[in-house]
Design a protein around this motif. Structure first.
Motif, PDB file in Angstrom:
ATOM      1  N   ILE A 127       0.885  -1.180  -0.117  1.00 17.32           N
ATOM      2  CA  ILE A 127      -0.084  -0.210  -0.109  1.00 17.32           C
ATOM      3  C   ILE A 127       0.816   1.495   0.050  1.00 17.32           C
ATOM      4  N   ASP A 128       2.110   1.371   0.320  1.00 19.95           N
ATOM      5  CA  ASP A 128       3.166   2.421   0.516  1.00 19.95           C
ATOM      6  C   ASP A 128       3.548   2.988  -0.828  1.00 19.95           C
ATOM      7  N   ASN A 129       3.381   1.949  -2.078  1.00 22.49           N
ATOM      8  CA  ASN A 129       3.626   2.324  -3.332  1.00 22.49           C
ATOM      9  C   ASN A 129       5.321   2.850  -3.391  1.00 22.49           C
ATOM     10  N   ASP A 130       6.055   2.135  -2.511  1.00 11.89           N
ATOM     11  CA  ASP A 130       7.515   2.664  -2.569  1.00 11.89           C
ATOM     12  C   ASP A 130       8.519   1.785  -3.279  1.00 11.89           C
ATOM     13  N   THR A 142      -6.192   1.098  -3.538  1.00 10.80           N
ATOM     14  CA  THR A 142      -7.433   1.000  -2.459  1.00 10.80           C
ATOM     15  C   THR A 142      -7.123   1.687  -1.225  1.00 10.80           C
ATOM     16  N   ALA A 143      -5.802   1.912  -0.787  1.00 11.85           N
ATOM     17  CA  ALA A 143      -5.699   2.494   0.448  1.00 11.85           C
ATOM     18  C   ALA A 143      -5.709   4.051   0.456  1.00 11.85           C
ATOM     19  N   VAL A 144      -5.581   4.634  -0.814  1.00  2.00           N
ATOM     20  CA  VAL A 144      -5.655   5.894  -1.047  1.00  2.00           C
ATOM     21  C   VAL A 144      -7.311   6.302  -1.147  1.00  2.00           C
ATOM     22  N   GLY A 145      -8.152   5.315  -1.809  1.00  2.00           N
ATOM     23  CA  GLY A 145      -9.539   5.531  -1.674  1.00  2.00           C
ATOM     24  C   GLY A 145     -10.164   5.380  -0.051  1.00  2.00           C
ATOM     25  N   VAL A 146      -9.502   4.597   0.702  1.00  2.00           N
ATOM     26  CA  VAL A 146      -9.884   4.539   2.014  1.00  2.00           C
ATOM     27  C   VAL A 146      -9.882   5.751   2.781  1.00  2.00           C
ATOM     28  N   ALA A 147      -8.484   6.286   2.637  1.00  2.00           N
ATOM     29  CA  ALA A 147      -7.983   7.537   3.190  1.00  2.00           C
ATOM     30  C   ALA A 147      -8.708   8.806   2.665  1.00  2.00           C
ATOM     31  N   THR A 148      -9.088   8.642   1.643  1.00  5.75           N
ATOM     32  CA  THR A 148      -9.758   9.953   0.720  1.00  5.75           C
ATOM     33  C   THR A 148     -11.295   9.818   1.398  1.00  5.75           C
ATOM     34  N   GLN A 149     -11.959   8.737   1.411  1.00  5.11           N
ATOM     35  CA  GLN A 149     -13.303   8.666   2.175  1.00  5.11           C
ATOM     36  C   GLN A 149     -13.058   9.134   3.540  1.00  5.11           C
ATOM     37  N   THR A 270      -7.399  -0.309   8.704  1.00  2.00           N
ATOM     38  CA  THR A 270      -8.522  -0.177   7.727  1.00  2.00           C
ATOM     39  C   THR A 270      -8.023   0.167   6.343  1.00  2.00           C
ATOM     40  N   GLN A 271      -6.816   0.676   6.202  1.00  2.00           N
ATOM     41  CA  GLN A 271      -6.389   1.068   4.771  1.00  2.00           C
ATOM     42  C   GLN A 271      -5.818  -0.161   3.985  1.00  2.00           C
ATOM     43  N   GLY A 273      -7.481  -3.283   4.624  1.00  4.95           N
ATOM     44  CA  GLY A 273      -8.520  -4.236   4.819  1.00  4.95           C
ATOM     45  C   GLY A 273      -9.534  -3.950   3.665  1.00  4.95           C
ATOM     46  N   GLY A 274     -10.299  -4.938   3.431  1.00  4.72           N
ATOM     47  CA  GLY A 274     -11.435  -4.883   2.543  1.00  4.72           C
ATOM     48  C   GLY A 274     -11.325  -5.025   1.178  1.00  4.72           C
ATOM     49  N   SER A 275     -12.383  -4.975   0.560  1.00  5.26           N
ATOM     50  CA  SER A 275     -12.165  -5.175  -1.094  1.00  5.26           C
ATOM     51  C   SER A 275     -11.449  -4.241  -1.809  1.00  5.26           C
ATOM     52  N   PRO A 276     -10.605  -4.737  -3.053  1.00  6.67           N
ATOM     53  CA  PRO A 276      -9.674  -4.012  -3.661  1.00  6.67           C
ATOM     54  C   PRO A 276     -10.683  -3.068  -4.522  1.00  6.67           C
ATOM     55  N   SER A 277     -10.141  -2.028  -4.664  1.00  7.83           N
ATOM     56  CA  SER A 277     -10.719  -0.911  -5.711  1.00  7.83           C
ATOM     57  C   SER A 277     -10.797  -1.739  -7.243  1.00  7.83           C
ATOM     58  N   PRO A 278     -11.699  -0.870  -8.208  1.00 11.71           N
ATOM     59  CA  PRO A 278     -11.384  -1.539  -9.519  1.00 11.71           C
ATOM     60  C   PRO A 278     -10.193  -1.259 -10.206  1.00 11.71           C
ATOM     61  N   PHE A 279      -9.191  -0.392  -9.811  1.00 12.83           N
ATOM     62  CA  PHE A 279      -8.110  -0.112 -10.416  1.00 12.83           C
ATOM     63  C   PHE A 279      -7.119  -1.341  -9.681  1.00 12.83           C
TER      64      PHE A 279
END
Length: 339
Positions: A127-130, A142-149, A270-271, A273-279
Motif C-alpha cells: 500500500i506504500d507504493n514505495d 485501495t488504501a488511497v481510496g479508504v483514506a480519501t473517503q 483499515t487502509q 483491509g476490505g475489497s480492492p478498488s477497481p484499479f
C-alpha cells in the motif's frame, strides 16, 4: 510444469486477484499445476501448502486479504534457510515460484534467484507504493481510496465543531498515501516523511484556515517527523518497531499552541483491509497474467511492473533497490492548498 505461489509481508487488497489470474491463465493456456505456500516464505520453509486450482480461486477477485495467508518471515535469517527452500521445491517438484510481496519479500526472492538459482518471478504489492521498479503497486489505490473517503467524512464533523482534525495515514518511509489522499480529499496540510515539518508553520496554516471560517484537516503520514527530530514510536509485540503516535502528538501541539480544539483519527489497518478498488483489481489481474508468462518464458529473477499503461519486466534486483519516495517537486505542487 508445477508452479508455486506465495504472498509475503503485510496483507493488502488485490492479492487474491493476482493469485486468481496466475492460476486461471496458467491452467487454461499452459496446462500448469499450482501449489500455494501458506503464510509466505514460512510455508516454503515448513512445507505447508494448499492446493491451487481454478475452483480454489473462483470468486476471489473482490475478496480482500489473501487466501494463502501471509507472514514477514525471512528464510535467509533461518538456519539453512536456502537449503530448506530448495528441498521443499524439489520434493514438491515445483519448477518455478511466483512471489507476491513488497520490498522484503521481493528482496528475498531477488537474492534467492541471483545468488542461489531459485527460479523466482516477482509481483509488486504494497500500500506504500514505495518500490522503485514500478509506477504503482497492488494495494496502493485501495488504501488511497479508504483514506480519501475518511478525509471527506471528517470535513463535516470538523466544520460542525470548529475543530482541527489530524488524520494519520500509513507511510513509514514514503508519503505517497498522504500526498494522494490529502490532495484528493482537500486537506489543508499534508506532512510526509520526506520533508521534516515545522510545527510553528503547521500552526500558522491552521490559524489561517480558521480566519477564513474554515476548520482545517491535517493529513500526516505515520513516519513524518518535525524538524526538531522528535519521533514517536511504539514497539510491536514481535520486537519490530511500529510507527504510530505522530498524529496524537501533533494534535496536542496544535491545540496547545493555537488554542483550537484538535482531534486525531488514526486510520491504521483499515487502509489494508476490505475489497480492492477497481484499479487494484485491474492492476493485480494484469500483473498475474504477465507473471505466468514470465514463468512460461523462464524469465526468472524478474518482476512484472507497470510503466505508463504497459506491463513490463524488470530485474528483481533493480526493482527493489532503494526506496521510491515522493519527489520534492511533486510535494511542492500540493503546497498551494496549505494554509
Amino acid at each position: 510444469m508445477r508452479v508455486g505461489v506465495l504472498t509475503g509481508g503485510r496483507d493488502c487488497p488485490g492479492l487474491n486477484a493476482v493469485v486468481r489470474a496466475v492460476v486461471r491463465k496458467g491452467v487454461q493456456e499452459y496446462g500448469y499445476e499450482f501449489v500455494g505456500f501458506r503464510d509466505g516464505w514460512l510455508g516454503a520453509l515448513e512445507r505447508e501448502t494448499v492446493p491451487l486450482d481454478i475452483p480454489a480461486v473462483r470468486g476471489t477477485l473482490p475478496r480482500g486479504g489473501t487466501i494463502l495467508g501471509s507472514s514477514r518471515t525471512d528464510p535467509l535469517a533461518h538456519e539453512n534457510g536456502v537449503g530448506r527452500i530448495k528441498d521443499t521445491l524439489a520434493e514438491l517438484e515445483v519448477e518455478a515460484l511466483v512471489t507476491i510481496g513488497g520490498r522484503d519479500t521481493l528482496g528475498t526472492a531477488a537474492r534467492l534467484a541471483d545468488e542461489h538459482g531459485v527460479p523466482c518471478v516477482g509481483v509488486p504489492k504494497t500500500i506504500d507504493n514505495d518500490l522503485p521498479g514500478t509506477d504503482y503497486t497492488v494495494g496502493f489505490d485501495t488504501a488511497v481510496g479508504v483514506a480519501t473517503q475518511a478525509i471527506d467524512r471528517l470535513h463535516t464533523t470538523a466544520e460542525s465543531h470548529k475543530r482541527v482534525l489530524v488524520v494519520e495515514v500509513m507511510g513509514g518511509e514514503s508519503g505517497w498515501i498522504a500526498v494522494h489522499s490529502g490532495l484528493a480529499g482537500g486537506a489543508n496540510v499534508i506532512l510526509i516523511p520526506e520533508q521534516p515539518f515545522d510545527v510553528e508553520q503547521v500552526c500558522g496554516w491552521v490559524t489561517s484556515r480558521f480566519r477564513a471560517s474554515y476548520s482545517p484537516i491535517v493529513v500526516v503520514a505515520d513516519g513524518a517527523v518535525p524538524k526538531e527530530g522528535r519521533v514517536v514510536l511504539r514497539g510491536g509485540a514481535t520486537g519490530q518497531v511500529r510507527l504510530s503516535g505522530v498524529g496524537e502528538w501533533l494534535a496536542a501541539e496544535i491545540e496547545h499552541r493555537t488554542g483550537k480544539e484538535a482531534r486525531t483519527t488514526v486510520l491504521g489497518h483499515t487502509q489494508r483491509g476490505g475489497s480492492p478498488s477497481p484499479f487494484d483489481r485491474w492492476l493485480a489481474t494484469r500483473f498475474g497474467l504477465h507473471a505466468v508468462d514470465c514463468v512460461r518464458d523462464r524469465a526468472f529473477g524478474t518482476m512484472v511492473a507497470l510503466r505508463g499503461t504497459d506491463i513490463v519486466r524488470v530485474p528483481l534486483r533493480e526493482a527493489v533497490a532503494g526506496l521510491k519516495q515522493v519527489d520534492p517537486a511533486r510535494y511542492a505542487e500540493v503546497g498551494v492548498f496549505f494554509g
